[in-house]
Write a protein that holds these residues in place. Structure first.
Motif, PDB file in Angstrom:
ATOM      1  N   LEU A   8       0.833  -1.204   0.000  1.00 35.61           N
ATOM      2  CA  LEU A   8       0.000   0.000   0.000  1.00 35.61           C
ATOM      3  C   LEU A   8       0.869   1.255   0.000  1.00 35.61           C
ATOM      4  N   ASP A   9       1.946   1.233   0.780  1.00 35.35           N
ATOM      5  CA  ASP A   9       2.868   2.367   0.830  1.00 35.35           C
ATOM      6  C   ASP A   9       3.485   2.621  -0.545  1.00 35.35           C
ATOM      7  N   LEU A  10       3.923   1.560  -1.206  1.00 36.68           N
ATOM      8  CA  LEU A  10       4.502   1.725  -2.545  1.00 36.68           C
ATOM      9  C   LEU A  10       3.470   2.238  -3.539  1.00 36.68           C
ATOM     10  N   SER A  11       2.258   1.748  -3.415  1.00 34.94           N
ATOM     11  CA  SER A  11       1.190   2.187  -4.312  1.00 34.94           C
ATOM     12  C   SER A  11       0.877   3.668  -4.109  1.00 34.94           C
ATOM     13  N   LEU A  12       0.820   4.096  -2.852  1.00 31.20           N
ATOM     14  CA  LEU A  12       0.545   5.507  -2.571  1.00 31.20           C
ATOM     15  C   LEU A  12       1.687   6.402  -3.040  1.00 31.20           C
ATOM     16  N   ARG A  13       2.910   5.944  -2.828  1.00 32.64           N
ATOM     17  CA  ARG A  13       4.059   6.734  -3.293  1.00 32.64           C
ATOM     18  C   ARG A  13       4.035   6.898  -4.808  1.00 32.64           C
ATOM     19  N   GLN A  14       3.673   5.854  -5.532  1.00 29.22           N
ATOM     20  CA  GLN A  14       3.606   5.926  -6.987  1.00 29.22           C
ATOM     21  C   GLN A  14       2.488   6.879  -7.427  1.00 29.22           C
ATOM     22  N   ALA A  15       1.350   6.797  -6.766  1.00 23.19           N
ATOM     23  CA  ALA A  15       0.233   7.682  -7.107  1.00 23.19           C
ATOM     24  C   ALA A  15       0.590   9.143  -6.862  1.00 23.19           C
ATOM     25  N   ILE A  16       1.258   9.418  -5.756  1.00 20.32           N
ATOM     26  CA  ILE A  16       1.667  10.791  -5.451  1.00 20.32           C
ATOM     27  C   ILE A  16       2.685  11.277  -6.472  1.00 20.32           C
ATOM     28  N   SER A  17       3.608  10.413  -6.842  1.00 15.73           N
ATOM     29  CA  SER A  17       4.619  10.782  -7.839  1.00 15.73           C
ATOM     30  C   SER A  17       3.964  11.111  -9.181  1.00 15.73           C
ATOM     31  N   GLU A  18       2.993  10.298  -9.595  1.00 15.75           N
ATOM     32  CA  GLU A  18       2.291  10.558 -10.852  1.00 15.75           C
ATOM     33  C   GLU A  18       1.502  11.859 -10.781  1.00 15.75           C
ATOM     34  N   ALA A  19       0.892  12.135  -9.643  1.00 13.92           N
ATOM     35  CA  ALA A  19       0.127  13.374  -9.481  1.00 13.92           C
ATOM     36  C   ALA A  19       1.045  14.593  -9.569  1.00 13.92           C
ATOM     37  N   LYS A  20       2.219  14.500  -8.950  1.00 16.07           N
ATOM     38  CA  LYS A  20       3.178  15.608  -9.028  1.00 16.07           C
ATOM     39  C   LYS A  20       3.615  15.831 -10.469  1.00 16.07           C
TER      40      LYS A  20
END
Length: 51
Positions: A8-20
């Motif tokens: 879940l942590d990796l998934s959230l980090r990827q989503a935040i990176s894509e949003a940025k």
């Protein structure tokens, strides 16, 4: 349980990176569009000043 949290942590980090990344693309796109509009306006204004 711990692997689920890590996933879940990796998934959230990827989503935040894509949003940025998307936010930066939109920001630079908007700034680029504004520059084109301003330059076009200035060229039209200068062209209209010549007799």
């Amino acid at each position: 349980m711990k692997s689920d949290i890590n996933q879940l942590d990796l998934s959230l980090r990827q989503a935040i990176s894509e949003a940025k990344s998307d936010l930066l693309k939109w920001t630079f796109g908007a700034v680029g569009f504004q520059i084109v509009v301003i330059v076009g306006f200035l060229l039209a204004l200068l062209h209209g000043m010549h007799p």
